[in-house]
Design a protein around this motif. Structure first.
Motif, PDB file in Angstrom:
ATOM      1  N   ARG A 197      28.124  13.692  23.977  1.00  0.00           N
ATOM      2  CA  ARG A 197      27.923  12.055  24.150  1.00  0.00           C
ATOM      3  C   ARG A 197      26.835  11.705  25.109  1.00  0.00           C
ATOM      4  O   ARG A 197      26.916  10.773  25.694  1.00  0.00           O
ATOM      5  CB  ARG A 197      29.354  11.590  24.701  1.00  0.00           C
ATOM      6  N   HIS A 222      33.983  15.209  22.995  1.00  0.00           N
ATOM      7  CA  HIS A 222      33.227  15.744  24.197  1.00  0.00           C
ATOM      8  C   HIS A 222      33.944  16.700  25.153  1.00  0.00           C
ATOM      9  O   HIS A 222      34.980  17.168  24.845  1.00  0.00           O
ATOM     10  CB  HIS A 222      32.843  14.491  25.063  1.00  0.00           C
ATOM     11  N   SER A 223      33.546  17.121  26.336  1.00  0.00           N
ATOM     12  CA  SER A 223      34.177  18.104  26.776  1.00  0.00           C
ATOM     13  C   SER A 223      35.517  17.716  27.385  1.00  0.00           C
ATOM     14  O   SER A 223      36.338  18.649  27.742  1.00  0.00           O
ATOM     15  CB  SER A 223      33.427  18.305  28.256  1.00  0.00           C
ATOM     16  N   LYS A 224      35.934  16.528  27.480  1.00  0.00           N
ATOM     17  CA  LYS A 224      37.307  16.244  27.903  1.00  0.00           C
ATOM     18  C   LYS A 224      38.267  15.826  26.762  1.00  0.00           C
ATOM     19  O   LYS A 224      39.099  15.517  26.821  1.00  0.00           O
ATOM     20  CB  LYS A 224      37.335  14.845  28.760  1.00  0.00           C
ATOM     21  N   THR A 225      37.684  15.957  25.407  1.00  0.00           N
ATOM     22  CA  THR A 225      38.490  15.745  24.454  1.00  0.00           C
ATOM     23  C   THR A 225      39.662  16.693  24.247  1.00  0.00           C
ATOM     24  O   THR A 225      39.586  17.910  24.256  1.00  0.00           O
ATOM     25  CB  THR A 225      37.784  15.845  23.013  1.00  0.00           C
ATOM     26  N   GLN A 226      40.874  16.336  23.883  1.00  0.00           N
ATOM     27  CA  GLN A 226      41.915  17.008  23.772  1.00  0.00           C
ATOM     28  C   GLN A 226      41.953  17.742  22.328  1.00  0.00           C
ATOM     29  O   GLN A 226      41.738  16.681  21.510  1.00  0.00           O
ATOM     30  CB  GLN A 226      43.250  16.450  24.109  1.00  0.00           C
ATOM     31  N   LEU A 229      40.181  19.741  20.689  1.00  0.00           N
ATOM     32  CA  LEU A 229      38.857  19.618  20.179  1.00  0.00           C
ATOM     33  C   LEU A 229      38.841  20.152  18.769  1.00  0.00           C
ATOM     34  O   LEU A 229      38.239  19.641  17.649  1.00  0.00           O
ATOM     35  CB  LEU A 229      37.814  19.997  20.884  1.00  0.00           C
TER      36      LEU A 229
END
Length: 189
Positions: A72, A95-99, A101
């Protein structure tokens, strides 16, 4: 052109805003970013523009396709999403916080990875036959260039895949050259 990231003591915002928008061939100035967001004419960052050109020239249909972008950043992820929306793709930005993924990526007809994490994407993340675009560039344990996608693992699952090096990188350079030419034309008017 400004090589990002800048050292911590230098304001990225101040430096980028000091460039005239008509000379901002990177497409990072807020005026150019705003033009992209609103569908107006302006300079588009080279990497996302290169990905679009690569997809078009490869005959990859974008309209109506499910596109997942992993990343992002203002340099790749956000402008990439806007360009894919302009091509009438259905876009998800992960992104890195997407559950979950892996599950999100597995929905993609077109998976564009700009996460900044070496070999993050394996074949378990890829829908069979999907187009996989790897924007990442890293060095592996043998000091060999590699991307955010584990190419050797994913190549058998993907319908099309870009290598690192030699995939998106040359397209980025080509789009920057095109932007330089357009800037020169604008300044001659």
């Amino acid at each position: 052109m400004v090589q990002l990231p800048l050292p911590a003591h230098i304001s990225e915002k101040a430096v980028l805003e000091s460039i005239l928008p008509c000379k901002d061939v990177d497409g990072f100035h807020p005026i150019n970013a705003g033009a992209l967001a609103t569908g107006e004419k302006g300079f588009v960052p080279g990497t996302p523009a290169g990905v679009i050109e690569l997809l078009k020239r490869s005959g990859i249909e974008m309209e109506g396709k499910e596109c997942v972008i992993v990343g992002r950043s203002n340099i790749v992820g956000k402008p990439m999403a806007q360009l894919m929306l302009a091509e009438n793709a259905t876009v998800t930005v992960a992104h890195s916080k997407t559950q979950n993924l892996q599950e999100v990526c597995k929905r993609a007809d077109i998976l564009i990875v700009a996460a900044g994490k070496k070999k993050l994407i394996t074949k378990e993340f890829v829908k069979p036959g999907a187009t996989v675009i790897d924007v990442g560039i890293h060095r592996d344990e043998n000091n060999k260039l590699c991307g955010d996608v584990d190419f050797d693992d994913v190549v058998s699952a993907a319908g099309a895949i870009t290598p690192v090096p030699g995939g998106v990188g040359p397209m980025t350079i080509a789009m920057l050259m095109l932007n330089c030419l357009e800037s020169k034309k604008m300044l001659q008017k």
